[in-house]
Design an enzyme around this catalytic site. Structure first.
Site, PDB file in Angstrom:
ATOM      1  N   CYS A  22       0.841  -1.204   0.000  1.00 18.00           N
ATOM      2  CA  CYS A  22       0.000   0.000   0.000  1.00 18.00           C
ATOM      3  C   CYS A  22       0.878   1.256   0.000  1.00 18.00           C
ATOM      4  O   CYS A  22       1.558   1.516  -0.967  1.00 18.00           O
ATOM      5  CB  CYS A  22      -0.965  -0.065   1.197  1.00 18.00           C
ATOM      6  N   HIS A  76      -3.540  -5.821   1.043  1.00 16.42           N
ATOM      7  CA  HIS A  76      -2.942  -6.057   2.363  1.00 16.42           C
ATOM      8  C   HIS A  76      -2.973  -7.532   2.757  1.00 16.42           C
ATOM      9  O   HIS A  76      -3.863  -7.947   3.496  1.00 16.42           O
ATOM     10  CB  HIS A  76      -3.718  -5.257   3.417  1.00 16.42           C
ATOM     11  N   GLU A  82      -1.228  -8.900   4.906  1.00 23.13           N
ATOM     12  CA  GLU A  82      -1.008  -9.004   6.366  1.00 23.13           C
ATOM     13  C   GLU A  82      -2.316  -8.961   7.137  1.00 23.13           C
ATOM     14  O   GLU A  82      -2.322  -9.181   8.352  1.00 23.13           O
ATOM     15  CB  GLU A  82      -0.053  -7.900   6.838  1.00 23.13           C
TER      16      GLU A  82
END
Lengths: 223, 79
Positions: free
Chosen positions: A86, A196, A198
């Site tokens: 990002c 994302h 994560e």
């Protein structure tokens, strides 16, 4: 796998990233403040998501010129792995570690939702242990994710299999050219992506699809 | 001394913000607006130096930070 996350004023996905790396690698994760000029020893350096410097000037532009960046460039030149997610992807393009630029979303809206990603290349450590062609869901949250590169650069990226991830099933959330969601550098040791991974690491997240990417880096390093 | 840097998007780079502004002008009743590209202006105040030096310094600033030359052009004006 030893990893380190670089922190900037305005980073806000750093804890998510640290938690994901800790869980998957089973090792403590180092953090580095942007004013440092040296990096700790690590196999993987991560630029996390967020809004460094409030996105002033251009997203990632100020962070890309911070004191720690020369050390990160050296580490990348030496073949260490660098991941930008990002805002981290925006920094990597601004720093010249990846080609192209991330422009304002075509819709002009901030988008925060799940998209479908296709793993389109398994050429790099980040994807070599992922399944090519697999479509998986992943969250995005950004205002400037509209990837742009000139025709020559695009041809290079496509021709060399450097488009790691593409938005699939018509879920391109930002108008990104060729549905590009993530790209690698020529050597394959630097990956930038808008989504994302994560944030899909444990069951409480509602899914674990994001683990594959981090596990791929670990397996590549172990090989 | 003062200088002004104008940063504009290169041709061929989509400008969704410019498009939105164009649409808004249309809805306000302004007719015949055939295109708008949004850019940025930077007004600099510099300690005195020769014009040639100022231009060279500002060009370096543009290349390194003020413009992203992947997508943007810049022009420099000494005031």
């Amino acid at each position: 796998m030893k990893s380190a996350v670089i922190l900037f004023p305005g980073s806000n996905r750093d804890r998510d990233m640290i938690k994901a790396l800790e869980q998957i690698s089973g090792q403590p994760v180092a953090t580095v403040w942007h004013t440092e000029t040296e990096l700790p020893e690590a196999d993987l350096y991560v630029l996390p998501g967020g809004f460094s410097y409030g996105d002033y000037l251009r997203s990632g532009a100020i962070a890309a010129r911070s004191h720690i960046m020369p050390a990160l460039k050296t580490a990348a030149d030496q073949g260490r792995h660098v991941l930008g997610v990002c805002n981290g992807f925006q920094m990597l393009t601004e720093a010249g570690l990846l080609p192209g630029a991330l422009m304002r979303n075509a819709s002009l809206h901030f988008v925060c939702k799940e998209v479908m990603l296709e793993t389109t290349s398994t050429n790099s450590a980040f994807t070599s242990h992922m399944e090519k062609g697999k479509v998986w869901r992943c969250p995005v949250a950004h205002h400037d994710g509209n990837y742009f590169a000139d025709a020559e650069t695009l041809k290079e990226l496509e021709g060399e299999g450097r488009v790691a991830f593409r938005y699939a099933d018509g879920t391109n959330p930002n108008g990104s050219i060729n549905d590009i969601a993530g790209i690698t550098n020529a050597k394959g040791n630097v990956l930038g992506m808008m989504p994302h991974p994560e944030n899909l690491i444990e069951d409480l997240h509602g899914g674990v699809e994001g683990r594959a990417l981090f596990e791929s880096v670990m397996q590549s390093l172990a090989a | 001394m003062k200088a002004r840097v104008t940063v504009t998007l290169k041709n061929g780079v989509l400008d969704p913000q410019g498009k939105a502004i164009e649409g808004s002008l249309g809805s306000l009743g302004f007719e015949g607006v055939e295109g708008i590209r949004q850019g940025k202006v930077f007004d600099l105040e510099l300690a005195d130096r020769s014009e040639a030096q100022a231009k060279a310094d500002i060009e370096a600033m543009c290349e390194q930070l003020l413009a992203n030359t992947v997508i943007e052009n810049y022009s420099i004006e000494l005031l």
